[in-house]
Design a protein around this motif. Structure first.
Motif, mmCIF file in Angstrom:
data_model
loop_
_atom_site.group_PDB
_atom_site.id
_atom_site.type_symbol
_atom_site.label_atom_id
_atom_site.label_comp_id
_atom_site.label_asym_id
_atom_site.label_seq_id
_atom_site.Cartn_x
_atom_site.Cartn_y
_atom_site.Cartn_z
ATOM 1 N N TYR A 46 -0.451 42.430 10.821
ATOM 2 C CA TYR A 46 0.930 42.126 10.510
ATOM 3 C C TYR A 46 1.219 42.454 9.057
ATOM 4 O O TYR A 46 0.393 42.220 8.180
ATOM 5 C CB TYR A 46 1.227 40.654 10.784
ATOM 6 C CG TYR A 46 1.010 40.279 12.224
ATOM 7 C CD1 TYR A 46 1.842 40.795 13.208
ATOM 8 C CD2 TYR A 46 -0.021 39.442 12.605
ATOM 9 C CE1 TYR A 46 1.651 40.473 14.530
ATOM 10 C CE2 TYR A 46 -0.218 39.110 13.927
ATOM 11 C CZ TYR A 46 0.628 39.635 14.892
ATOM 12 O OH TYR A 46 0.438 39.317 16.196
ATOM 13 N N ASP A 47 2.412 42.981 8.814
ATOM 14 C CA ASP A 47 2.793 43.314 7.446
ATOM 15 C C ASP A 47 3.893 42.408 6.910
ATOM 16 O O ASP A 47 4.283 42.534 5.770
ATOM 17 C CB ASP A 47 3.202 44.772 7.330
ATOM 18 C CG ASP A 47 4.304 45.166 8.290
ATOM 19 O OD1 ASP A 47 4.898 44.267 8.916
ATOM 20 O OD2 ASP A 47 4.583 46.357 8.411
ATOM 21 N N GLY A 48 4.403 41.498 7.718
ATOM 22 C CA GLY A 48 5.410 40.552 7.266
ATOM 23 C C GLY A 48 6.790 41.154 7.081
ATOM 24 O O GLY A 48 7.644 40.563 6.433
ATOM 25 N N GLN A 49 7.023 42.318 7.649
ATOM 26 C CA GLN A 49 8.334 42.944 7.520
ATOM 27 C C GLN A 49 9.144 42.656 8.779
ATOM 28 O O GLN A 49 8.812 43.129 9.859
ATOM 29 C CB GLN A 49 8.194 44.450 7.318
ATOM 30 C CG GLN A 49 7.530 44.794 6.022
ATOM 31 C CD GLN A 49 7.390 46.279 5.833
ATOM 32 O OE1 GLN A 49 7.785 47.074 6.674
ATOM 33 N NE2 GLN A 49 6.818 46.673 4.715
ATOM 34 N N ALA A 101 -1.810 33.750 11.511
ATOM 35 C CA ALA A 101 -0.695 33.435 12.398
ATOM 36 C C ALA A 101 0.339 34.554 12.351
ATOM 37 O O ALA A 101 0.491 35.241 11.345
ATOM 38 C CB ALA A 101 -0.046 32.115 11.989
ATOM 39 N N ILE A 102 1.045 34.734 13.433
ATOM 40 C CA ILE A 102 2.074 35.762 13.493
ATOM 41 C C ILE A 102 3.164 35.402 12.493
ATOM 42 O O ILE A 102 3.689 34.289 12.511
ATOM 43 C CB ILE A 102 2.658 35.859 14.910
ATOM 44 C CG1 ILE A 102 1.564 36.274 15.884
ATOM 45 C CG2 ILE A 102 3.815 36.844 14.950
ATOM 46 C CD1 ILE A 102 1.972 36.208 17.336
ATOM 47 N N PRO A 103 3.534 36.326 11.612
ATOM 48 C CA PRO A 103 4.563 36.022 10.613
ATOM 49 C C PRO A 103 5.905 35.686 11.261
ATOM 50 O O PRO A 103 6.336 36.346 12.192
ATOM 51 C CB PRO A 103 4.675 37.317 9.802
ATOM 52 C CG PRO A 103 3.388 38.007 10.028
ATOM 53 C CD PRO A 103 2.950 37.647 11.400
ATOM 54 N N ARG A 104 6.535 34.655 10.734
ATOM 55 C CA ARG A 104 7.851 34.222 11.208
ATOM 56 C C ARG A 104 8.729 33.875 10.019
ATOM 57 O O ARG A 104 8.250 33.410 9.006
ATOM 58 C CB ARG A 104 7.737 32.976 12.080
ATOM 59 C CG ARG A 104 7.016 33.175 13.366
ATOM 60 C CD ARG A 104 6.860 31.863 14.101
ATOM 61 N NE ARG A 104 6.058 32.047 15.285
ATOM 62 C CZ ARG A 104 6.445 31.717 16.504
ATOM 63 N NH1 ARG A 104 7.614 31.174 16.691
ATOM 64 N NH2 ARG A 104 5.675 31.921 17.529
ATOM 65 N N ARG A 105 10.005 34.085 10.202
ATOM 66 C CA ARG A 105 11.011 33.667 9.231
ATOM 67 C C ARG A 105 11.845 32.604 9.931
ATOM 68 O O ARG A 105 12.472 32.867 10.954
ATOM 69 C CB ARG A 105 11.872 34.845 8.820
ATOM 70 C CG ARG A 105 12.917 34.521 7.787
ATOM 71 C CD ARG A 105 13.776 35.736 7.445
ATOM 72 N NE ARG A 105 13.028 36.927 7.140
ATOM 73 C CZ ARG A 105 12.492 37.218 5.952
ATOM 74 N NH1 ARG A 105 12.619 36.370 4.959
ATOM 75 N NH2 ARG A 105 11.845 38.348 5.760
#
Length: 162
Positions: A46-49, A101-105
């Protein structure tokens, strides 16, 4: 050392596994490719984008209207949003948290509902969160406080927040 295979199918399968293994050994900061998302499952990349909070409002509005119409035989709609803000970004990334963890906003907004009542909407934008990571759905999870009739997100939509 020579490896003998009992059938050509096993040999082809072994070559495919070796090829997929070679593809997945590159270690760089990038999102998972479609092969990794659907078949190989070699681990998170994951790159958080992901989109900003305001970019998910259309998906929330459309999914809310569909849910109300399909499951509750209601014609409630979200007619507008205000006070859109981010609550947290990757909140579990700490020494004691879920490191990969999978990045979430996580976001909140005030929504004006077609019945004339403003309600709080809690939602999250999930990286690679479409159906099986393919983008067939929006990757947005949401809950409208007071209209979560089956309490899927708990009282006051608590499960929709970090």
């Amino acid at each position: 050392m020579r490896i003998a295979f009992s059938s050509p199918r096993i040999a082809v399968l072994a070559m495919l596994v070796a090829a997929f293994g070679a593809i997945s050994t590159v270690d760089s900061a990038r999102a998972a490719n479609p092969l990794e998302l659907n078949f190989w499952l070699s681990g998170p990349r994951y790159d958080g984008q992901m989109g900003e909070c305001w970019q998910a409002l259309h998906a929330v509005s459309a999914q809310f209207a569909q849910k109300e119409s399909t499951y509750w035989n209601s014609n409630l709609r979200i007619t507008g949003f205000a006070d859109v803000r981010e609550v947290a970004f990757r909140p579990w990334e700490s020494p004691n948290g879920a490191y990969n963890a999978i990045p979430r906003r996580f976001c909140t907004a005030s929504a004006m509902i077609s019945d004339g009542h403003p309600r709080l909407v809690r939602y999250s934008i999930i990286e690679d969160g479409g159906f099986a990571g393919t983008g067939l759905s929006s990757g947005v999870e949401w809950c409208v406080v007071g209209l979560d009739r089956n309490w899927a997100y708990g009282r006051n939509c608590r499960a929709a927040m970090p």
